[in-house]
Design an enzyme around this catalytic site. Structure first.
Site, mmCIF file in Angstrom:
data_model
loop_
_atom_site.group_PDB
_atom_site.id
_atom_site.type_symbol
_atom_site.label_atom_id
_atom_site.label_comp_id
_atom_site.label_asym_id
_atom_site.label_seq_id
_atom_site.Cartn_x
_atom_site.Cartn_y
_atom_site.Cartn_z
ATOM 1 N N GLN A 239 0.830 -1.199 0.057
ATOM 2 C CA GLN A 239 0.136 -0.083 0.040
ATOM 3 C C GLN A 239 0.717 1.245 -0.064
ATOM 4 O OE1 GLN A 239 -3.206 -2.198 2.999
ATOM 5 N NE2 GLN A 239 -3.488 0.106 2.627
ATOM 6 N N ARG A 386 -10.085 -0.275 7.275
ATOM 7 C CA ARG A 386 -10.545 0.882 7.129
ATOM 8 C C ARG A 386 -10.910 1.796 8.486
ATOM 9 N NH1 ARG A 386 -14.580 -1.166 2.475
ATOM 10 N NH2 ARG A 386 -14.579 0.546 1.255
ATOM 11 N N CYS A 387 -9.718 1.812 9.095
ATOM 12 C CA CYS A 387 -9.718 2.344 10.310
ATOM 13 C C CYS A 387 -9.196 3.984 10.626
ATOM 14 C CB CYS A 387 -8.714 1.512 11.300
ATOM 15 S SG CYS A 387 -7.025 2.091 10.997
ATOM 16 N N GLU A 762 -12.877 5.075 4.488
ATOM 17 C CA GLU A 762 -12.919 4.303 5.580
ATOM 18 C C GLU A 762 -14.255 4.970 6.317
ATOM 19 O OE1 GLU A 762 -8.513 3.830 7.112
ATOM 20 O OE2 GLU A 762 -9.269 5.908 6.238
HETATM 21 N N1 MCN Z 1 -13.734 9.920 -3.916
HETATM 22 C C1 MCN Z 1 -14.392 10.552 -4.473
HETATM 23 N N2 MCN Z 1 -14.930 11.915 -3.962
HETATM 24 C C2 MCN Z 1 -14.575 12.216 -2.786
HETATM 25 C C3 MCN Z 1 -13.631 11.106 -1.924
HETATM 26 C C4 MCN Z 1 -13.229 10.123 -2.797
HETATM 27 O O1 MCN Z 1 -14.664 10.419 -5.452
HETATM 28 N N3 MCN Z 1 -14.747 13.407 -2.230
HETATM 29 C C5 MCN Z 1 -13.139 8.507 -4.293
HETATM 30 C C6 MCN Z 1 -11.687 8.677 -4.637
HETATM 31 O O2 MCN Z 1 -11.263 9.430 -6.012
HETATM 32 C C7 MCN Z 1 -11.231 6.985 -4.612
HETATM 33 C C8 MCN Z 1 -12.107 6.717 -3.486
HETATM 34 O O3 MCN Z 1 -13.316 7.532 -3.395
HETATM 35 O O4 MCN Z 1 -11.270 6.731 -5.976
HETATM 36 C C9 MCN Z 1 -11.632 6.651 -2.255
HETATM 37 O O5 MCN Z 1 -10.753 7.606 -2.015
HETATM 38 P P1 MCN Z 1 -10.357 8.131 -0.469
HETATM 39 O O6 MCN Z 1 -11.416 8.287 0.614
HETATM 40 O O7 MCN Z 1 -9.309 9.128 -0.783
HETATM 41 O O8 MCN Z 1 -9.577 6.837 0.041
HETATM 42 P P2 MCN Z 1 -8.065 6.282 -0.518
HETATM 43 O O9 MCN Z 1 -8.050 6.089 -2.111
HETATM 44 O O10 MCN Z 1 -6.855 6.642 0.263
HETATM 45 O O11 MCN Z 1 -8.177 4.751 -0.106
HETATM 46 C C10 MCN Z 1 -8.000 4.372 1.144
HETATM 47 C C11 MCN Z 1 -9.119 3.615 1.904
HETATM 48 C C12 MCN Z 1 -8.756 3.125 3.073
HETATM 49 S S1 MCN Z 1 -7.586 3.614 4.015
HETATM 50 C C13 MCN Z 1 -9.054 1.503 3.384
HETATM 51 S S2 MCN Z 1 -8.808 0.787 4.590
HETATM 52 C C14 MCN Z 1 -10.041 1.007 2.099
HETATM 53 C C15 MCN Z 1 -10.867 1.879 1.472
HETATM 54 O O12 MCN Z 1 -10.009 2.953 0.972
HETATM 55 N N4 MCN Z 1 -9.333 -0.060 1.491
HETATM 56 C C16 MCN Z 1 -10.217 -0.332 0.314
HETATM 57 N N5 MCN Z 1 -11.379 1.455 0.598
HETATM 58 C C17 MCN Z 1 -11.151 0.292 0.027
HETATM 59 N N6 MCN Z 1 -11.879 -0.121 -1.439
HETATM 60 C C18 MCN Z 1 -11.621 -1.463 -1.958
HETATM 61 N N7 MCN Z 1 -12.059 -1.653 -2.882
HETATM 62 N N8 MCN Z 1 -10.343 -1.872 -1.494
HETATM 63 C C19 MCN Z 1 -9.755 -1.688 -0.570
HETATM 64 O O13 MCN Z 1 -8.532 -2.309 -0.155
HETATM 65 CU CU1 CUM Z 2 -6.469 2.049 8.871
HETATM 66 S S1 CUM Z 2 -6.890 0.673 7.043
HETATM 67 MO MO1 CUM Z 2 -6.558 1.954 5.537
HETATM 68 O O1 CUM Z 2 -5.858 3.030 6.423
HETATM 69 O O2 CUM Z 2 -5.324 1.268 4.629
#
Ligand code: MCN
Ligand code: CUM
Length: 808
Positions: A239, A386-387, A762
């Site tokens: 990651q 997702r913490c 998350e």
């Molecule tokens: N997004 C959006 N508009 C926003 C916020 C987000 O359209 N205002 C979209 C983003 O562009 C992205 C998705 O939603 O495509 C998730 O964005 P974001 O919230 O920024 O999270 P990350 O991309 O950093 O993903 C990490 C987060 C975490 S920490 C965990 S744990 C988790 C999660 O995402 N693991 C996942 N969702 C998951 N979903 C899948 N399918 N697989 C995982 O391993």
């Molecule tokens: Cu705490 S689970 Mo996500 O942050 O990859």
């Protein structure tokens, strides 16, 4: 070019922010054409497999590898003795602790890595694992963190000095040989005084049990050392590929430019794939030793039993309020079970992550939080699933605390929340435990949610149900679960967030090709979140080229700019911001090119969806496509050829998404079976990039929340045996258990993010778990229940009903 498109039509053609663009990834995933670690097959590749400890705590008397080595096809068997001369028998953890790569004298949890077998194929390796003879001497096992702090048994002998004194840990002094750290935030004295003098105090202990994210794809890697060129290529389920590169360089001594880390497609990460595992180190060493590539991929049991678990927090809380329900203070003491090694993936200065967001969505004038980290004979990890760095625990704590306070006050819990919410005009809001909430509008979201579900009607129906139950007309009870959560996501800022000294910024690099298409590379890495779809949408809007003409590439450290990776829902808040900022640099240069082509001053052209137009003369314009070509074919005085930009973004603050969830549940008192009749989820993640992807994130996160709240756990027996190490025992919800979710939203943009977006990945899990749990607890409230621990599986619910005397 026959018909001139309207502005809206031109915007629609871009597929930019706000549209439900279909996931570009899915073409390959749905056709089985994904490229996961296990799909990587290199010439001459060998396979690694681990000998693992059957005991949770034991001394290793001897290891005999002769029989294993004698098996045809076995190339090497590594033990700690082989790694010690290289200094690789232990490795640093992300929490500033160290962890055995292969058992060095003793083992501390069931499934711990003892020896690493390398063989010509996966089956021979597995057979050879059975032939390695390890003599163990069992030691007393400690599973309970409270008992651990009182026990004479020393778990980590490496952390006790020869004179018996306790050296400080990574987070300061330690109170006991099985103690890791104490972390204190807030004003202890004033908080205790407020609680001492309060009109009403509610107190309880909430256990957020140990569970595991259990991604579809387990962890694995392929290490390939090219001895001729001195280059190490490491493919893996990472990651945070850049951080892995730096860590591998630091611990192996291989210079960083000679290491290439590649995260191919990842089949779900959920925080399970943030840290460094012994499998990576052993595979790298094995490839160096044998001179050929070595693959290691865990099986399901190994993944569940030994890799980053989630939670295991005992949270004792006290909350003070006036008789009218105005909260005056919050106190929390947490005992955190970290297992045999502290391998929590938190930012360095936060040994309990962002647990200090536990004042939640409420305006609480004074608060105090203390967390004690403890070693036990369980697997290491703790921050995953997702913490948002322990925000799950924090939100569970405060949302249960509120429910218990409502009982104490004999007040409606929805109303109790409402009168304590931070008000819209209070943002930016400084919380008692040190955060500055960037923005929020909780009352609007709460009212919308309660109205959508007809909250009053539900309570009336519930009251009737209780009467019917008491009158013997039904054997089913009804629970209404409420949750209002505030998340904190998007670490950075670099000034207070780093991992192993690496500041938590993120990055984006864009190259526009002459024909008006582009590639953008980011420091993050999608594991299923759809980055290739959504980051192209941000750029489409920022630079006026169609999303379909923009390739998003992540996960190859030889090509992507340095970034800290994807976890903590930080991609949108940090890399998303970098993407917008890099896009704006492209646009700034494009503006100069357009002005030159249109023969006007730079200030006389303005950006309009997909082009620059001469102010006041919209018929005079150059499209971004034309400008892209000009960047490569015109000699423009004072402007370099090409059209590229890079942005490294250090966010000024985190983003604070929030949400209002309601769960309506029927519970069969005689079987403990739960039936979720309705689940309503309102999320506010600021500006929404792709509503369909957001909806997918929410459905997924809620389903994982349902799993955790209603049955999923990593449970141990007294001997330290993992009782739920297979999918026979570890609850994974299927379509059968999952209800039909209703999603809704409000939009409160982040004031400091370039496009106003907050993270969302998350949120549904953070908010979902307390919502399901509150529903179960709420169903029995009328019969005197204050709190019952998760997971609320049918058997435990039956026991709860039984204890309350509901079985006649
Ligand atoms: N997004 C959006 N508009 C926003 C916020 C987000 O359209 N205002 C979209 C983003 O562009 C992205 C998705 O939603 O495509 C998730 O964005 P974001 O919230 O920024 O999270 P990350 O991309 O950093 O993903 C990490 C987060 C975490 S920490 C965990 S744990 C988790 C999660 O995402 N693991 C996942 N969702 C998951 N979903 C899948 N399918 N697989 C995982 O391993
Ligand atoms: Cu705490 S689970 Mo996500 O942050 O990859």
């Amino acid at each position: 070019m026959n018909k001139e498109l309207s502005r809206q039509e031109r915007a629609d053609a871009l597929g930019g922010m706000g549209c439900k663009r279909k996931r570009v990834e899915d073409a390959r995933f749905t056709q089985g054409k994904g490229n996961y670690v296990d799909d990587i097959k290199l010439p001459g590749m060998l396979f690694g497999d681990f000998v693992r400890s059957p005991y949770a705590h034991a001394r290793i008397k001897s290891i005999n590898t002769d029989a294993a080595m004698a098996l045809d096809g076995v190339v090497a068997v590594l033990t700690a003795a082989d790694l010690a001369p290289l200094g690789l028998h232990w490795m640093p953890t992300l929490a500033g602790d160290k962890q055995m790569v292969l058992a060095d004298g003793k083992v501390l949890f069931q499934g711990q890595e003892v020896a690493y077998v390398v063989a010509k194929d996966r089956y021979i390796a597995a057979d050879a694992v059975e032939l390695v003879e390890v003599e163990y001497e069992e030691l007393e096992v400690i599973i309970d963190p409270f008992a651990s702090l009182k026990s004479d048994v020393v778990l980590r002998e490496d952390l006790v000095a020869e004179d018996g004194s306790l050296p400080d840990g990574a987070h300061g002094p330690r109170k006991h040989h099985n103690h890791i750290f104490t972390w204190e935030v807030g004003d202890k004295e004033t908080t205790e005084q407020v609680i001492g003098e309060a009109e009403v105090v509610a107190e309880d202990m909430f256990y957020y049990h140990r569970t595991h994210p259990c991604p579809l794809e387990t962890c694995g890697c392929v290490a390939s050392m090219d001895k001729v060129n001195g280059k190490l290529t490491l493919y893996g389920t990472f990651q945070a590929p850049h951080a892995i590169r730096t860590v591998v360089s630091l611990i192996s001594g291989i210079e960083e430019h000679n290491i290439r880390v590649i995260s191919p497609d990842i089949g779900g990460g959920f925080g399970n794939k943030v840290g460094a595992y012994p499998g990576y180190v052993c595979s790298v060493v094995a490839s160096i030793v044998t001179g050929v590539p070595v693959k290691w991929v865990e099986d399901r049991m190994e993944n569940l039993m030994t890799t980053a678990f989630a939670r295991d927090y005992w949270m004792k809380g006290k909350i003070a309020a006036t008789k009218e329900g105005k909260i005056t203070g919050l106190w929390c003491h947490t005992t955190a079970d970290h297992g045999g090694f502290d391998a929590c993936a938190d930012p360095t200065k936060f040994p309990a992550g962002f647990m200090n967001i536990c004042t939640g969505s409420y305006d609480i004038p004074v608060a105090y939080l203390a967390v004690d980290g403890v070693y036990t004979n369980k697997a290491p990890g703790g921050v995953s699933y997702r913490c948002s760095f322990r925000v799950t625990e924090a939100v569970y704590f405060i949302e249960r605390m509120i429910e218990v306070l409502a009982i104490e006050l004999n007040m409606d819990p929805a109303e109790l929340r409402r009168i304590n919410f931070i008000k819209k005009e209070q943002f930016p809001y400084q919380s008692a435990l040190g955060w500055e909430y960037d923005s929020g509008d909780y009352h609007t979201a709460w009212d919308k949610a309660l109205e959508a579900v007809d909250y009053k009607g539900l309570r009336a129906e519930q009251a009737q149900r209780v009467e019917d139950f008491k009158a013997g007309k039904t054997r089913s009870l009804m629970g209404i679960g409420l949750t209002f959560f505030t998340e904190i996501v998007g670490a950075g800022p670099v000034k207070n967030c780093d991992i192993l000294g690496l500041g938590m910024f993120d990055s984006c690099e864009i190259r526009i090709h002459p024909t008006g298409s582009a590639i953008a590379r980011l420091g993050t890495i999608s594991q299923g979140q759809g980055h290739a779809t959504t980051f192209a949408q941000i750029l489409a809007t920022e630079i006026g080229l169609p999303a379909d003409s923009i390739t998003i590439e992540e996960g190859d450290t030889d090509t992507a700019p340095y970034g800290l990776g994807t976890y903590g829902s930080r991609s949108t808040p940090v890399a998303g911001a970098a993407t917008a900022m890099a896009g704006r640099k492209i646009r700034a240069k494009a503006q100069m090119i357009a002005a030159y082509l249109l023969e006007v001053h730079d200030d006389d052209v303005e950006f309009d969806v997909d082009r620059f137009v001469v102010k006041g003369a919209p018929e005079k314009f150059k499209t971004m496509k034309e400008i892209a070509f000009a960047a490569y074919n015109q000699a423009i005085p004072g402007i370099e050829p090409g059209l590229e930009a890079v942005s490294y973004y250090d966010p000024p603050n985190m983003t604070y998404p929030f949400g209002a969830y309601v769960c309506v549940m029927d519970i069969d008192v005689d079987t403990g079976v739960t039936d979720i009749r309705r689940f309503y989820a309102l999320d506010d993640c600021g500006t929404r990039i792709n509503p369909m992807i957001i909806e997918g994130q929410i459905h997924g996160g809620l389903t994982e929340a349902l799993a955790v709240a209603l049955g999923q756990e990593i449970a141990y027996d007294d001997m330290g045996n993992v009782k739920t190490g297979t999918l026979m025992d570890f609850f994974l919800p299927t379509a059968w258990e999952v209800p039909n979710y209703e999603t809704d939203h409000t939009v409160t943009p982040s004031p400091h993010h370039p496009i106003g977006a907050k993270g969302v990945g998350e949120s549904p899990h953070v908010g979902g778990v307390p919502c399901f749990s509150n529903a179960v607890n709420d169903a029995f409230k009328a019969f005197g229940l204050r709190h019952t621990h998760m997971p609320h599986d049918h058997w435990r619910i039956w026991q709860t009903a039984n204890k309350l005397g509901l079985h006649g």
